[in-house]
Design an enzyme around this catalytic site. Structure first.
Site, PDB file in Angstrom:
ATOM      1  N   GLU A 135     -38.959 -23.276  25.316  1.00 28.40           N
ATOM      2  CA  GLU A 135     -37.605 -22.732  25.409  1.00 28.40           C
ATOM      3  C   GLU A 135     -37.062 -22.508  24.001  1.00 28.40           C
ATOM      4  OE1 GLU A 135     -34.900 -24.977  27.882  1.00 28.40           O
ATOM      5  OE2 GLU A 135     -33.150 -24.152  26.872  1.00 28.40           O
TER       6      GLU A 135
ATOM      7  N   GLU B  59     -27.126 -20.736  21.330  1.00 26.45           N
ATOM      8  CA  GLU B  59     -26.031 -21.172  22.192  1.00 26.45           C
ATOM      9  C   GLU B  59     -24.727 -21.284  21.411  1.00 26.45           C
ATOM     10  OE1 GLU B  59     -28.732 -24.363  23.298  1.00 26.45           O
ATOM     11  OE2 GLU B  59     -27.781 -24.340  25.266  1.00 26.45           O
TER      12      GLU B  59
END
Ligand SMILES: *[C@@H]1O[C@H](CO)[C@@H](O)[C@H](O)[C@H]1NC(C)=O
Length: 266
Positions: free
Chosen positions: A131, A135
């Protein structure tokens, strides 16, 4: 970000990655990566403009999520239950400009509400060890930063959280992840911002964009008591297939290409 928190997301299923190269670009897309970094060749592209005037349709390749995640009230910190529906991902002209909105609805339940925040993510995802995230947290500043910090992460836990240098809520910006052999790189508005060489994904996966809140005071904070929207104007994905048949088709297509634009420079 733990996989439990993949909420209010739209995602691109790897099965949908079958778009052939356009009439030109038969030999792929050469993506430039800054003046002193080697360009990388990719065989396929998916470019989506969410400001194209379509009112409902979000395009062929992106999909709206429709699922829920149970709450964990006895965890420390406690987490609120979330249900995310397709109607939370919609085309709109409200706010800054036309585009896609990904919504966290105003919370009207009981339980902890801290800092007013949501977490907004743009990421590559397969599982907890494959991943790559960019963010932004909209809630009050705390030990992991406030709304003006960007979080660049290879999961698990390889994180860089510099100041954005701008207010992410005030305007659109260009957020880019390069996943190339041996490293992930993050770019914002064409400027190189972060690089990780550990925890680099090694398997194919999906690209996800999400906006969510579970009330966790150490991450998303919130949930917000008025609707919170993540806005997306356009996306551009350049990628290679792991599918042999797709790659054979690409090789054959490229072998027959003669035009000056058989490789497209991006
Ligand atoms: C993508 O595939 C092409 C064709 O096989 C190859 O030349 C290129 O190096 C690959 N790109 C990356 C980033 O691995």
């Amino acid at each position: 970000m733990p996989s439990l928190t993949l909420m209010a997301s739209i995602f691109l299923a790897s099965l949908a990655w079958t778009q052939p190269a356009a009439a030109s670009c038969e030999c792929g897309y050469l993506v430039s990566r800054g003046s002193n970094l080697a360009p990388q060749l990719f065989t396929n592209s998916i470019v989506t403009d969410f400001t194209d005037g379509r009112t409902v349709d979000i395009g062929t390749y992106w999909q709206r999520s429709n699922y829920g995640i149970d709450g964990h009230p006895n965890n420390n910190p406690p987490q609120l239950a979330q249900w995310y529906y397709p109607e939370d991902v919609y085309k709109t002209s409200e706010g800054l400009a036309d585009g896609l909105a990904i919504r966290v609805k105003a919370y009207d339940g009981s339980g902890t509400v801290s800092g007013g925040g949501v977490a907004q993510g743009f990421f590559f995802y397969k599982d907890n060890t494959n991943e790559i995230d960019i963010e932004i947290l909209s809630g009050d500043p705390n030990s992991i930063g406030g709304p003006d910090s960007l979080h660049f992460t290879n999961q698990p836990g390889i994180t860089d959280a510099p100041a954005a240098g701008f207010d992410p809520a005030a305007d659109f910006h260009d957020y880019r992840i390069d996943w190339i052999p041996g490293k992930s790189e993050m770019w914002v508005d064409g400027t190189f911002r972060s690089s990780h060489t550990t925890g680099v994904p090694t398997v194919p996966g999906e690209i996800i964009i999400n906006c969510w809140s579970n009330g966790d005071p150490t991450w998303s904070q919130g949930p917000p008591t008025s609707d919170a929207l993540l806005r997306v104007r356009n996306t551009a994905l350049y990628f290679n297939h792991t599918n042999e048949a797709e790659n054979d088709a690409f090789d054959s297509q490229c072998a027959h290409a003669t035009g000056a634009d058989k490789i497209c420079n991006i």
